[in-house]
Design an enzyme around this catalytic site. Structure first.
Site, PDB file in Angstrom:
ATOM      1  N   ALA B   9      10.266   2.311  -0.759  1.00  0.00           N
ATOM      2  CA  ALA B   9      10.967   1.417  -0.672  1.00  0.00           C
ATOM      3  C   ALA B   9       8.865   0.160  -1.094  1.00  0.00           C
ATOM      4  O   ALA B   9       8.971  -0.612  -0.477  1.00  0.00           O
ATOM      5  CB  ALA B   9      11.220   0.581  -0.393  1.00  0.00           C
ATOM      6  N   ALA B  12       5.484   2.549  -5.437  1.00  0.00           N
ATOM      7  CA  ALA B  12       5.824   3.619  -6.657  1.00  0.00           C
ATOM      8  C   ALA B  12       7.561   3.650  -6.545  1.00  0.00           C
ATOM      9  O   ALA B  12       7.984   3.811  -7.306  1.00  0.00           O
ATOM     10  CB  ALA B  12       5.632   5.054  -5.973  1.00  0.00           C
ATOM     11  N   GLY B  13       8.152   3.545  -5.557  1.00  0.00           N
ATOM     12  CA  GLY B  13       9.128   3.994  -5.573  1.00  0.00           C
ATOM     13  C   GLY B  13      10.226   2.651  -5.877  1.00  0.00           C
ATOM     14  O   GLY B  13      11.516   2.778  -6.329  1.00  0.00           O
ATOM     15  N   HIS B 229     -12.659   6.493   4.050  1.00  0.00           N
ATOM     16  CA  HIS B 229     -13.728   5.233   3.887  1.00  0.00           C
ATOM     17  C   HIS B 229     -14.616   4.763   4.997  1.00  0.00           C
ATOM     18  O   HIS B 229     -13.896   5.369   5.686  1.00  0.00           O
ATOM     19  CB  HIS B 229     -12.189   4.319   4.249  1.00  0.00           C
ATOM     20  CG  HIS B 229     -12.954   2.554   3.433  1.00  0.00           C
ATOM     21  ND1 HIS B 229     -14.221   1.822   3.569  1.00  0.00           N
ATOM     22  CD2 HIS B 229     -12.584   2.136   2.191  1.00  0.00           C
ATOM     23  CE1 HIS B 229     -14.091   0.872   3.051  1.00  0.00           C
ATOM     24  NE2 HIS B 229     -13.310   1.347   1.722  1.00  0.00           N
ATOM     25  N   ARG B 266     -18.133   6.269  -1.673  1.00  0.00           N
ATOM     26  CA  ARG B 266     -17.433   6.582  -0.607  1.00  0.00           C
ATOM     27  C   ARG B 266     -17.986   8.000   0.408  1.00  0.00           C
ATOM     28  O   ARG B 266     -18.081   7.763   1.375  1.00  0.00           O
ATOM     29  CB  ARG B 266     -16.024   6.457  -0.386  1.00  0.00           C
ATOM     30  CG  ARG B 266     -15.580   4.787  -0.524  1.00  0.00           C
ATOM     31  CD  ARG B 266     -14.223   4.448  -0.466  1.00  0.00           C
ATOM     32  NE  ARG B 266     -13.616   3.069  -1.258  1.00  0.00           N
ATOM     33  CZ  ARG B 266     -12.129   2.782  -1.599  1.00  0.00           C
ATOM     34  NH1 ARG B 266     -11.539   3.727  -1.549  1.00  0.00           N
ATOM     35  NH2 ARG B 266     -12.344   2.045  -1.887  1.00  0.00           N
ATOM     36  N   HIS B 326      -8.145   7.419   5.008  1.00  0.00           N
ATOM     37  CA  HIS B 326      -7.886   6.008   4.107  1.00  0.00           C
ATOM     38  C   HIS B 326      -6.608   6.087   2.797  1.00  0.00           C
ATOM     39  O   HIS B 326      -6.369   5.389   2.595  1.00  0.00           O
ATOM     40  CB  HIS B 326      -9.246   5.379   3.055  1.00  0.00           C
ATOM     41  CG  HIS B 326      -8.416   4.418   2.734  1.00  0.00           C
ATOM     42  ND1 HIS B 326      -9.029   2.777   3.997  1.00  0.00           N
ATOM     43  CD2 HIS B 326      -9.338   3.682   1.512  1.00  0.00           C
ATOM     44  CE1 HIS B 326      -8.199   1.892   2.427  1.00  0.00           C
ATOM     45  NE2 HIS B 326      -8.774   2.392   1.367  1.00  0.00           N
ATOM     46  N   GLU B 350       1.916   8.044  -3.828  1.00  0.00           N
ATOM     47  CA  GLU B 350       0.582   8.327  -2.619  1.00  0.00           C
ATOM     48  C   GLU B 350       1.624  10.178  -2.134  1.00  0.00           C
ATOM     49  O   GLU B 350       0.507  11.032  -2.524  1.00  0.00           O
ATOM     50  CB  GLU B 350       0.084   7.567  -2.135  1.00  0.00           C
ATOM     51  CG  GLU B 350      -1.369   8.331  -0.924  1.00  0.00           C
ATOM     52  CD  GLU B 350      -1.318   8.028  -0.121  1.00  0.00           C
ATOM     53  OE1 GLU B 350      -1.452   6.575   0.180  1.00  0.00           O
ATOM     54  OE2 GLU B 350      -2.999   8.364   0.456  1.00  0.00           O
ATOM     55  N   ARG B 361     -10.385   9.807  -5.174  1.00  0.00           N
ATOM     56  CA  ARG B 361      -9.824   8.227  -5.959  1.00  0.00           C
ATOM     57  C   ARG B 361     -10.497   7.132  -6.123  1.00  0.00           C
ATOM     58  O   ARG B 361     -11.523   7.094  -5.489  1.00  0.00           O
ATOM     59  CB  ARG B 361      -8.757   8.376  -4.737  1.00  0.00           C
ATOM     60  CG  ARG B 361      -8.044   7.121  -5.973  1.00  0.00           C
ATOM     61  CD  ARG B 361      -6.790   6.450  -4.759  1.00  0.00           C
ATOM     62  NE  ARG B 361      -7.643   6.277  -3.412  1.00  0.00           N
ATOM     63  CZ  ARG B 361      -8.086   4.546  -3.214  1.00  0.00           C
ATOM     64  NH1 ARG B 361      -7.351   3.614  -4.547  1.00  0.00           N
ATOM     65  NH2 ARG B 361      -8.637   4.297  -2.202  1.00  0.00           N
ATOM     66  N   SER B 366      -5.351   3.183  -7.343  1.00  0.00           N
ATOM     67  CA  SER B 366      -3.921   4.176  -7.056  1.00  0.00           C
ATOM     68  C   SER B 366      -2.530   3.067  -6.956  1.00  0.00           C
ATOM     69  O   SER B 366      -1.214   3.326  -6.638  1.00  0.00           O
ATOM     70  CB  SER B 366      -4.150   3.873  -5.201  1.00  0.00           C
ATOM     71  OG  SER B 366      -4.814   2.941  -4.652  1.00  0.00           O
TER      72      SER B 366
END
Lengths: 229, 532
Positions: B9, B12-13, B229, B266, B326, B350, B361, B366
Site C-alpha cells: 500500500a 505504486a500499490g 546514497h 551519487r 538507498h 521499486e 536511478r 522513482s
C-alpha cells in the site's frame, strides 16, 4: 538506567545502558538481545511514517524521536485496542478518515495557487497519522464514535484547499459525532509531533459550517422547547 | 472472488488500486503495515515532470538525462513512456489535492536534482513522498477501496503458470489467510535492507514480494544494481538529503580537506568517500558556512536528525557521514504491460524492474515511476480480470503454511537469527557494497552458503501467534537471504563496472555486458543469465 514497559497487565522493568540512544533504538536492542517477544511497531526511524507512537509517562511521543530517562514508564496509545505490548490496532481510528469524507473531488481545470494560498493547509498536510492526538483526546471516554482530531484536521485540509470547488459532502460528514463533540480542551495540540493544532482546525470547520447554514445542535436544542406550540 | 488483489500500500500499490477500480474491477489492497506507512513516505526530493515552471525544460531533456544515467541497460520505450506521461501524472496529483509547493505565479514549484539538466522535480517542501502517499490514501477512501492492514505476504497461489491470489499471515490473529483473485499486483517495495543498518530505508524494506515472486516461478532482473546514497548520518544511516550538497555543502576528510566534486553523480561521490574512509578516519559534510538561518529554513529536518542521532549541531559542527544503500534498481522482470513471467501477476514500483533506471536511478524518477507504472499495472490487471469471467484458481496447492510457521517456532533454537542478520548485512556492506571484486563477492557467496546451512538451526523463540513481530522479522530475514543470493550471483556474473555496480577488478564498461541480467529458479537452484 531502568525503563518500565507496560506489557498487557504487567509492568516489566528493563535495565539498559546509557548510550544516548532513541527509545526506538532501545526497544530494538531489548528485542534483539534480551527478550525477542517484546512487540512494538516501527518503520522509517525519522518521524515521517507514524508507526512508533506510544506514551511515555502519560504523554504521547514517537519512539524514534524520544531519548529515554531513568524510570520512564512506556505504554501503548490510548483509545485504541492493544493487540500486544505496545502494538495497537489502528483500523477503527483510520476509518474515521473515511467517515469524515476527508478527500478531494478531482477537478479537471488547473487552478493557480499562490505560495501564500498554499500555506493555508501546508501544516495540516504534514500529518503522519501516528494517532498521538487520537490517544490524547478525552472525548473518546464518552463517545467512541467521535470522528476525532486527525480526521477533522484532514477534513479542514481539503475544505480549506482553493482547488476544491465542492466541499459540501465533507462539511456534511463532520456534523454528526464531529466538530460539535469536540470540547476544545486542546489536549491534542501539544502531543502532535508535527506541530499541528487539530483544535484550531475544528474551530475553523465550525466557522465554515456556520457560514454554510449548519447549526450547533447543542445550541439548537436549547431553543428547541420554545419553538413547539 | 475479487478481480484484482494488490499487495503493498505504498505509492505504486495505491495508484494501481485506483486505476483498477476506475476500470471497473473489484479491488482489495493488503499491506504488512498500514497504508501511509510505507517507504514512499520517506521520499523527499520530488517527482520529475518537464513542466518548465521554474525554467526551460522539455520531455526530450528528461528522456536524455534518464537514459544517460541508466548507462545503456534501460528500455528506451519505457523511458519514453515515463517521461511522456510525467506531465499528465503531476497534473493528476494536483487535481486530487497533493499540496505541492508553489511559485509566485501560482504554478507548481520545481527544483533541480543531480543529473537533471533543468529544475524538473515538483516538490512539497521536504515531504513530497509523504504528501503524495497520503493524498492517494484519501482517494482510495473516496473510491471505497478495501484496504486490509497487518497482512504479511507468505506465498502466491499459482496453478499452471497462472496466478490465482496470495496467501498471507494475518498478524492480528496469527491465522493464515487465502485471498483468491483473478489477477494480482505486487507493489511490495525494494530490498535495500539487505544492507541492514547501512541503509536509509525503513526497516520493512526487505524485498518480500520479490522473494515470493521468485519462489512462485517469476523471473527477476538486474538485482546487482543497488544505489548508495553518499551522505547518510554515520551512526544511524538517516539520510542527509542531496540538497545539503546542492545548496553548497562540502565533503571533508579526516584532515578537514575537500577531496571530491560534491555535485558528481551519487555513485562517484560514494566511491570517493569510501576511498577516504579506507585511508582511516571519518568523512564529514560541512554546512556551517551556509549559516544558521539558511539551515533552519532549507534543511530543518537535517538539523533536527543530526542533533538527535549524532549529538551534532550542523550549524556549528561537522556532520560525520557514510554512504549507505538507498534504492534498488533490480526487481521482478516485467513486460511493457507490467506483467511478470507468471500470467496474471503484475508488478509496479521499486519491486518491479520496468528498466527505466537501468544501472543508476535519477532523483525524482522513482515517485514518477510509481504513478506511471502503478496505473499501467492497475489498468492491465483489471482488464485481464474482467475479460476472464471464469475463476482461474484451484486454490493454494503448496505446503501447509500454518504448519510451516508453527515449525519455525522453537524456544530452544540453537542459533540466534538476529545475530546472523547483522552478520549478513555487514558482510554485504563490506563485500557487495559500493566497491566489489571477484574475491570479495566469492567471500560473500561462501558466507551465504554457510548461512543457508545454518538456517534450520534458527527459529522464532516467541511462541505466541498474536502479533508476533519476531516471526515477521524471521520471515523477512529468510526472504533477505534469497534476495542476497541473487544480488551476489549477478554481481559475480557482471565482470564489468556500470553505473552503481562498480568492480575494482573490472573498472570499465564492457560492451559484452550491455544487457540485463535475468534470474530464475530451476528447482532449488537460482540460475543467472545475460539477456540476449
Amino acid at each position: 538506567m531502568t525503563i518500565n514497559i507496560k506489557r498487557g497487565e504487567e509492568l516489566v522493568s528493563y535495565e539498559i545502558e546509557e548510550k544516548n540512544l532513541t527509545l526506538l533504538q532501545v526497544l530494538t536492542q531489548i528485542k534483539t538481545e534480551v527478550d525477542s517477544s517484546l512487540s512494538f511497531s516501527s518503520g522509517c526511524r525519522s518521524s515521517v511514517c507514524g508507526s512508533c507512537a506510544m506514551r511515555v509517562n502519560g504523554r504521547e511521543v514517537l519512539a524514534c524521536a524520544y531519548k529515554p530517562s531513568e524510570g520512564d514508564l512506556i505504554e501503548p496509545l490510548r483509545n485504541v485496542p492493544v493487540l500486544r505490548d505496545l502494538v495497537v490496532d489502528m483500523d477503527k481510528a483510520y476509518g474515521f478518515n473515511k467517515i469524515a469524507k476527508a478527500w478531494g473531488l478531482p477537478t479537471s481545470k488547473s487552478i493557480s495557487v499562490s505560495p501564500q494560498d498554499a500555506k493555508q493547509n501546508e501544516l495540516q498536510s504534514d500529518c503522519i497519522l501516528c494517532g498521538s492526538c487520537y490517544s490524547a483526546c478525552p472525548v473518546y471516554s464518552v463517545n467512541s464514535e467521535f470522528i476525532g482530531p486527525f480526521a477533522l484536521t484532514r477534513s479542514w485540509k481539503y475544505v480549506s484547499d482553493l482547488r476544491q470547488s465542492d466541499i459540501s459532502s465533507t462539511i456534511a460528514a463532520v456534523q454528526t459525532s464531529g466538530i460539535y463533540d469536540c470540547t476544545l480542551c486542546g489536549e491534542c495540540v501539544p502531543v502532535c509531533p508535527q506541530g499541528i493544532a487539530p483544535k484550531q482546525d475544528i474551530v475553523m470547520l465550525k466557522n465554515k459550517s456556520g457560514v454554510l447554514g449548519y447549526m450547533d445542535p447543542s445550541f439548537a436544542s436549547s431553543f428547541g422547547g420554545g419553538l413547539t406550540f | 472472488m475479487i478481480d484484482v488483489l494488490v499487495v503493498g500500500a505504498g505509492g505504486a500499490g495505491l495508484v494501481a488500486a485506483l486505476s483498477a477500480k476506475e476500470r471497473g474491477a473489484s479491488v482489495r489492497v493488503l499491506t504488512k503495515t498500514y497504508p501511509t506507512r510505507s517507504q514512499t513516505c520517506m521520499a523527499q526530493g520530488g517527482i520529475n515532470a518537464a513542466l518548465s515552471n521554474s525554467g526551460e525544460d522539455s520531455i526530450k531533456s528528461h528522456y536524455e538525462n534518464t537514459l544517460k544515467s541508466a548507462h545503456g541497460i534501460a528500455d528506451e520505450k519505457m523511458i519514453e513512456k515515463l517521461c511522456n506521461e510525467g506531465v499528465e501524472a503531476v497534473k493528476w496529483l494536483d487535481s486530487i489535492g497533493v499540496p505541492f509547493s508553489r511559485n509566485e505565479d501560482g504554478s507548481i514549484a520545481q527544483r533541480r536534482l543531480g543529473g537533471a539538466s533543468a529544475a524538473r522535480a515538483c516538490y512539497a517542501q521536504d515531504y513530497t513522498g509523504l504528501k503524495i502517499l497520503h493524498t492517494l490514501y484519501d482517494q482510495c477512501n473516496a473510491n471505497e477501496i478495501e484496504m486490509l492492514s497487518d497482512r504479511f505476504l507468505l506465498e502466491l497461489i499459482v496453478n499452471e503458470g497462472t496466478v490465482g491470489g496470495a496467501v498471507v499471515l494475518n498478524l492480528k490473529t496469527g491465522e493464515v489467510e487465502n485471498h483468491e483473485a483473478k489477477s494480482v499486483i505486487l507493489a511490495t517495495g525494494g530490498y535495500s535492507r539487505i544492507y541492514g543498518n547501512n541503509s536509509t530505508n525503513a526497516v520493512g524494506t526487505t524485498g518480500d514480494g520479490i522473494a515470493v515472486a521468485l519462489r512462485a516461478g517469476a523471473k527477476l532482473s538486474d538485482m546487482e544494481f543497488v544505489q548508495f546514497h553518499p551522505t547518510a548520518l554515520k551512526n544511524s544511516s538517516i539520510l542527509i538529503s542531496e540538497s545539503a550538497r546542492g545548496e553548497g555543502g562540502y565533503l571533508l576528510n579526516k584532515d578537514k580537506e575537500r577531496f571530491t566534486n560534491e555535485l558528481a553523480p551519487r555513485d562517484e561521490v560514494s566511491r570517493a568517500i569510501v576511498d577516504e574512509m579506507a585511508k582511516g578516519g571519518e568523512v564529514y559534510i560541512d554546512i556551517r558556512h551556509l549559516g544558521e538561518e539558511f539551515i533552519d529554513h532549507q534543511l530543518p529536518q537535517e538539523r533536527k536528525l543530526a542533533k538527535l542521532y549524532e549529538n551534532v549541531d550542523p550549524a556549528f559542527e561537522l556532520i560525520p557521514i557514510k554512504p549507505v544503500a538507498h534504492y534498488t534498481m533490480g526487481g521482478i522482470e516485467v513486460d511493457a504491460e507490467s506483467q511478470t513471467s507468471i500470467k496474471g501477476l503484475f508488478a509496479a514500483g521499486e519491486c518491479a524492474n520496468h528498466k527505466v533506471h537501468g544501472a543508476n536511478r535519477l532523483g525524482g524518477n522513482s515517485l514518477l515511476e510509481l504513478i506511471v507504472f502503478g496505473r499501467e499495472a492497475g489498468t492491465n490487471a483489471a482488464n485481464l480480470a474482467i475479460e476472464n469471467m471464469e475463476s482461474p484458481t484451484n486454490g493454494y496447492a503448496g505446503r501447509d503454511l500454518k504448519k510451516c510457521i508453527l515449525e519455525l517456532q522453537d524456544p530452544a533454537c540453537k542459533i540466534d537469527f538476529y545475530t546472523k542478520r547483522d552478520e549478513l548485512c555487514e558482510q554485504f556492506y563490506e563485500n557487495v557494497g559500493i566497491k566489489r571484486n571477484h574475491k570479495m563477492l566469492t567471500e560473500a557467496l561462501g558466507y551465504l552458503e554457510r548461512l543457508r546451512d545454518d538456517l534450520p538451526l534458527m527459529g522464532v523463540r516467541d511462541t505466541n501467534l498474536i502479533y508476533n513481530t519476531e516471526l515477521v522479522e524471521f520471515l523477512e530475514f529468510k526472504n533477505m537471504t534469497e534476495i542476497a543470493n541473487a544480488v551476489v550471483l549477478g554481481a559475480i556474473k557482471r565482470e564489468e563496472s556500470r553505473g552503481a555496480h562498480y568492480r575494482d577488478d573490472n573498472p570499465n564498461e564492457n560492451q559484452e555486458f550491455q544487457t540485463n541480467t535475468i534470474y530464475y529458479k530451476n528447482g532449488d537452484e537460482l540460475c543467472v543469465t545475460l539477456m540476449k
